[in-house]
Write a protein that holds these residues in place. Structure first.
Motif, PDB file in Angstrom:
ATOM      1  N   ARG A  62      -2.410  13.490   1.619  1.00 55.68           N
ATOM      2  CA  ARG A  62      -1.752  14.079   0.453  1.00 55.68           C
ATOM      3  C   ARG A  62      -1.867  13.164  -0.769  1.00 55.68           C
ATOM      4  O   ARG A  62      -1.983  13.635  -1.901  1.00 55.68           O
ATOM      5  N   ALA A  63      -1.840  11.858  -0.562  1.00 52.63           N
ATOM      6  CA  ALA A  63      -1.970  10.921  -1.678  1.00 52.63           C
ATOM      7  C   ALA A  63      -3.320  11.090  -2.381  1.00 52.63           C
ATOM      8  O   ALA A  63      -3.391  11.009  -3.607  1.00 52.63           O
ATOM      9  N   ALA A  64      -4.373  11.347  -1.622  1.00 48.54           N
ATOM     10  CA  ALA A  64      -5.701  11.562  -2.230  1.00 48.54           C
ATOM     11  C   ALA A  64      -5.703  12.839  -3.059  1.00 48.54           C
ATOM     12  O   ALA A  64      -6.308  12.887  -4.140  1.00 48.54           O
ATOM     13  N   PHE A  65      -5.029  13.884  -2.581  1.00 49.34           N
ATOM     14  CA  PHE A  65      -4.913  15.117  -3.366  1.00 49.34           C
ATOM     15  C   PHE A  65      -4.108  14.863  -4.633  1.00 49.34           C
ATOM     16  O   PHE A  65      -4.478  15.310  -5.720  1.00 49.34           O
ATOM     17  N   ASP A  66      -3.020  14.138  -4.515  1.00 46.24           N
ATOM     18  CA  ASP A  66      -2.206  13.819  -5.687  1.00 46.24           C
ATOM     19  C   ASP A  66      -3.003  13.010  -6.705  1.00 46.24           C
ATOM     20  O   ASP A  66      -2.869  13.214  -7.922  1.00 46.24           O
ATOM     21  N   THR A  67      -3.840  12.106  -6.231  1.00 47.59           N
ATOM     22  CA  THR A  67      -4.722  11.338  -7.120  1.00 47.59           C
ATOM     23  C   THR A  67      -5.688  12.270  -7.826  1.00 47.59           C
ATOM     24  O   THR A  67      -5.961  12.119  -9.021  1.00 47.59           O
ATOM     25  N   HIS A  68      -6.207  13.252  -7.101  1.00 49.07           N
ATOM     26  CA  HIS A  68      -7.127  14.233  -7.686  1.00 49.07           C
ATOM     27  C   HIS A  68      -6.450  14.992  -8.827  1.00 49.07           C
ATOM     28  O   HIS A  68      -7.010  15.094  -9.921  1.00 49.07           O
ATOM     29  N   ILE A  69      -5.249  15.508  -8.595  1.00 45.95           N
ATOM     30  CA  ILE A  69      -4.618  16.314  -9.642  1.00 45.95           C
ATOM     31  C   ILE A  69      -4.123  15.464 -10.816  1.00 45.95           C
ATOM     32  O   ILE A  69      -3.885  15.991 -11.899  1.00 45.95           O
ATOM     33  N   ALA A  70      -4.023  14.165 -10.620  1.00 46.57           N
ATOM     34  CA  ALA A  70      -3.657  13.265 -11.717  1.00 46.57           C
ATOM     35  C   ALA A  70      -4.881  12.742 -12.469  1.00 46.57           C
ATOM     36  O   ALA A  70      -4.737  12.117 -13.517  1.00 46.57           O
ATOM     37  N   SER A  71      -6.076  13.018 -11.946  1.00 48.72           N
ATOM     38  CA  SER A  71      -7.304  12.470 -12.545  1.00 48.72           C
ATOM     39  C   SER A  71      -7.565  13.043 -13.937  1.00 48.72           C
ATOM     40  O   SER A  71      -7.138  14.163 -14.260  1.00 48.72           O
ATOM     41  N   ALA A  72      -8.280  12.285 -14.727  1.00 50.64           N
ATOM     42  CA  ALA A  72      -8.616  12.721 -16.089  1.00 50.64           C
ATOM     43  C   ALA A  72      -9.450  13.996 -16.060  1.00 50.64           C
ATOM     44  O   ALA A  72      -9.235  14.904 -16.875  1.00 50.64           O
ATOM     45  N   HIS A  73     -10.401  14.100 -15.118  1.00 49.05           N
ATOM     46  CA  HIS A  73     -11.255  15.291 -15.092  1.00 49.05           C
ATOM     47  C   HIS A  73     -10.476  16.545 -14.686  1.00 49.05           C
ATOM     48  O   HIS A  73     -10.723  17.625 -15.204  1.00 49.05           O
ATOM     49  N   PHE A  74      -9.488  16.399 -13.798  1.00 47.39           N
ATOM     50  CA  PHE A  74      -8.676  17.557 -13.432  1.00 47.39           C
ATOM     51  C   PHE A  74      -7.788  17.978 -14.604  1.00 47.39           C
ATOM     52  O   PHE A  74      -7.671  19.166 -14.909  1.00 47.39           O
ATOM     53  N   GLN A  75      -7.157  17.016 -15.255  1.00 48.65           N
ATOM     54  CA  GLN A  75      -6.301  17.330 -16.392  1.00 48.65           C
ATOM     55  C   GLN A  75      -7.098  17.979 -17.524  1.00 48.65           C
ATOM     56  O   GLN A  75      -6.628  18.930 -18.156  1.00 48.65           O
ATOM     57  N   ALA A  76      -8.318  17.493 -17.761  1.00 50.08           N
ATOM     58  CA  ALA A  76      -9.175  18.092 -18.794  1.00 50.08           C
ATOM     59  C   ALA A  76      -9.546  19.525 -18.410  1.00 50.08           C
ATOM     60  O   ALA A  76      -9.538  20.428 -19.256  1.00 50.08           O
ATOM     61  N   PHE A  77      -9.846  19.751 -17.136  1.00 49.74           N
ATOM     62  CA  PHE A  77     -10.182  21.091 -16.652  1.00 49.74           C
ATOM     63  C   PHE A  77      -9.012  22.051 -16.871  1.00 49.74           C
ATOM     64  O   PHE A  77      -9.194  23.147 -17.400  1.00 49.74           O
ATOM     65  N   ARG A  78      -7.812  21.637 -16.498  1.00 49.98           N
ATOM     66  CA  ARG A  78      -6.636  22.506 -16.659  1.00 49.98           C
ATOM     67  C   ARG A  78      -6.408  22.862 -18.127  1.00 49.98           C
ATOM     68  O   ARG A  78      -6.098  23.992 -18.452  1.00 49.98           O
ATOM     69  N   SER A  79      -6.588  21.889 -19.003  1.00 48.38           N
ATOM     70  CA  SER A  79      -6.441  22.164 -20.442  1.00 48.38           C
ATOM     71  C   SER A  79      -7.528  23.107 -20.935  1.00 48.38           C
ATOM     72  O   SER A  79      -7.258  24.004 -21.732  1.00 48.38           O
TER      73      SER A  79
END
Length: 103
Positions: A62-79
């Motif tokens: 779960r920590a690896a998933f949490d790291t993924h959703i906190a990543s810059a590329h994920f945040q940029a994608f969501r925006s």
């Protein structure tokens, strides 16, 4: 314990290609994350046209998933996709009960 994720994204019809392109980029960068074991993209069709995109994801924990959703590329994608989707993405975090081994 591994984290299994199924995410569903329903783009507005006029932005389907844009969302798919953005997700193809996410596939490329997410597969390089150290905690990612699998990141697969699927297209769903209803009544002869593309209707939704689905991701099947596996992370070492779960920590690896949490790291993924906190990543810059994920945040940029969501925006980036904010105005392109018909509804908020649906994310389901699953626990393995009985899964066949890969062949």
């Amino acid at each position: 314990m591994s984290a299994y994720i199924i995410a569903t994204i329903t783009p507005k019809l006029e932005h389907f290609a844009d969302v798919e392109k953005a997700l193809r980029h996410m596939v490329e960068v997410t597969r390089k994350e150290p905690g990612n074991l699998r990141y697969d993209l699927f297209r769903e069709e209803k009544e002869g046209r593309a209707s939704a995109l689905h991701l099947y994801e596996i992370y070492v924990d779960r920590a690896a998933f949490d790291t993924h959703i906190a990543s810059a590329h994920f945040q940029a994608f969501r925006s980036q996709i904010g105005d392109w989707v018909a509804e908020p993405p649906q994310v389901r975090v699953l626990q393995k009960i009985d899964v066949a081994p890969e062949r």
